[in-house]
Design a protein around this motif. Structure first.
Motif, mmCIF file in Angstrom:
data_model
loop_
_atom_site.group_PDB
_atom_site.id
_atom_site.type_symbol
_atom_site.label_atom_id
_atom_site.label_comp_id
_atom_site.label_asym_id
_atom_site.label_seq_id
_atom_site.Cartn_x
_atom_site.Cartn_y
_atom_site.Cartn_z
ATOM 1 N N LEU A 109 0.818 -1.210 0.000
ATOM 2 C CA LEU A 109 0.000 0.000 0.000
ATOM 3 C C LEU A 109 0.855 1.266 0.000
ATOM 4 O O LEU A 109 0.430 2.303 -0.506
ATOM 5 N N LEU A 110 2.049 1.162 0.571
ATOM 6 C CA LEU A 110 2.902 2.342 0.688
ATOM 7 C C LEU A 110 4.366 1.929 0.550
ATOM 8 O O LEU A 110 4.909 1.269 1.433
ATOM 9 N N PRO A 111 5.014 2.301 -0.560
ATOM 10 C CA PRO A 111 6.455 2.043 -0.694
ATOM 11 C C PRO A 111 7.215 2.850 0.360
ATOM 12 O O PRO A 111 6.668 3.792 0.946
ATOM 13 N N PRO A 112 8.481 2.507 0.633
ATOM 14 C CA PRO A 112 9.246 3.209 1.667
ATOM 15 C C PRO A 112 9.207 4.728 1.503
ATOM 16 O O PRO A 112 9.468 5.252 0.420
ATOM 17 N N THR A 113 8.844 5.416 2.577
ATOM 18 C CA THR A 113 8.710 6.868 2.546
ATOM 19 C C THR A 113 8.996 7.429 3.927
ATOM 20 O O THR A 113 8.930 6.713 4.933
ATOM 21 N N ARG A 114 9.274 8.729 3.982
ATOM 22 C CA ARG A 114 9.403 9.416 5.273
ATOM 23 C C ARG A 114 8.158 10.258 5.565
ATOM 24 O O ARG A 114 8.103 10.953 6.569
ATOM 25 N N SER A 115 7.177 10.202 4.691
ATOM 26 C CA SER A 115 5.989 11.030 4.841
ATOM 27 C C SER A 115 5.008 10.401 5.819
ATOM 28 O O SER A 115 4.375 9.379 5.518
ATOM 29 N N LEU A 116 4.878 10.988 6.993
ATOM 30 C CA LEU A 116 3.938 10.481 7.981
ATOM 31 C C LEU A 116 2.496 10.646 7.498
ATOM 32 O O LEU A 116 1.638 9.808 7.755
ATOM 33 N N VAL A 117 2.232 11.719 6.758
ATOM 34 C CA VAL A 117 0.885 11.981 6.252
ATOM 35 C C VAL A 117 0.462 10.881 5.275
ATOM 36 O O VAL A 117 -0.643 10.337 5.349
ATOM 37 N N ARG A 118 1.359 10.532 4.347
ATOM 38 C CA ARG A 118 1.055 9.469 3.376
ATOM 39 C C ARG A 118 0.831 8.142 4.083
ATOM 40 O O ARG A 118 -0.067 7.372 3.725
ATOM 41 N N ALA A 119 1.655 7.858 5.083
ATOM 42 C CA ALA A 119 1.534 6.594 5.800
ATOM 43 C C ALA A 119 0.195 6.508 6.525
ATOM 44 O O ALA A 119 -0.505 5.485 6.462
ATOM 45 N N LYS A 120 -0.208 7.577 7.191
ATOM 46 C CA LYS A 120 -1.474 7.578 7.914
ATOM 47 C C LYS A 120 -2.659 7.488 6.959
ATOM 48 O O LYS A 120 -3.660 6.835 7.245
ATOM 49 N N ARG A 121 -2.540 8.150 5.803
ATOM 50 C CA ARG A 121 -3.622 8.103 4.816
ATOM 51 C C ARG A 121 -3.800 6.680 4.281
ATOM 52 O O ARG A 121 -4.931 6.193 4.123
#
Length: 239
Positions: A109-121
């Motif tokens: 659902l979510l490739p590696p990222t530092r975006s907390l907003v994207r992760a929560k979404r």
């Protein structure tokens, strides 16, 4: 001569040399060199070197059981736990990734990222229900962990599940075959020597989940006994 990432530690070098100064001055006197009074005589054996090791970037891979066996209220608790862990990862500047498994397959659902907003979404939009393809979830996590390692990073797996697999690796139904495949995938995690944490999302700790953690070589943590601080400490210990 110093190698890459090494630097002379002057303070520790002087500290190592200090206790020997009286003896060394006496030796110089016997050798006829007493007229040259050095403040501190430092020899090769006193040298202290500081070695700097670059910390590789950590990617925390959340693998979430979104199947019907993790009833909706348990999935909500699991999401809450993941949100707490995401916040910790954000503070440590780790990358995070999210894999969910339900129905007959696992999905990144979510490739590696530092975006907390994207992760929560991505987490908020995670639906629940269907079969439990636990082996597929672990296989997807292994593939992503391998990709992280190839880029020079350090993967950490956090698996949230009750351990009740009922969909085999080939997509067929049947609990016995599905659990056998899940345990086989778990052993591959241990063989890969990945740091892993299994959070048991059952209302009560389950032997299935505990055995799965053992086969993975993972730390086992029952969610009913884990508040925010316990989860945080467990992840930091695993990292």
């Amino acid at each position: 001569e110093r190698g890459a990432g090494e630097r002379m530690n002057v303070v520790e070098t002087l500290r190592a040399a200090a206790p020997w100064q009286r003896i060394r001055r006496a030796e110089r006197g016997r050798d006829g060199a007493g007229s040259e009074r050095a403040r501190v005589e430092v020899r090769a054996e006193d040298f202290r070197i500081t070695r700097y090791k670059q910390r590789s970037e950590t990617t925390t891979i959340f693998v979430v059981d979104a199947s019907g066996s993790a009833a909706l209220h348990r999935l909500a608790e699991a999401k809450g736990a993941v949100e707490l862990l995401l916040a910790d990862c954000y503070v440590r500047r780790d990358r995070v990734a999210l894999i969910a498994f339900r129905g007959r397959e696992a999905e990144l659902l979510l490739p590696p990222t530092r975006s907390l907003v994207r992760a929560k979404r991505s987490l908020a939009g995670l639906p629940g229900g269907g079969g439990t393809p636990l082996a597929a979830g672990l296989d997807a996590a292994l593939a992503l962990a391998d990709a992280v390692q190839r880029r020079g990073g350090t993967p950490v797996l956090i698996l949230l599940t009750d351990g009740r697999a009922n969909i085999a690796r080939d997509g067929s139904g049947g609990r016995a075959r599905a659990e056998e495949d899940a345990l086989a995938s778990a052993r591959l995690v241990r063989v890969a020597e990945l740091t892993a944490l299994l959070v048991d999302t059952s209302p009560r700790p389950q032997e299935r989940a505990s055995r799965l953690a053992q086969e993975m070589g993972a730390t086992y943590l029952p969610l009913p006994h884990a508040d925010a601080s316990i989860l945080s400490r467990a992840v930091q210990a695993a990292d």
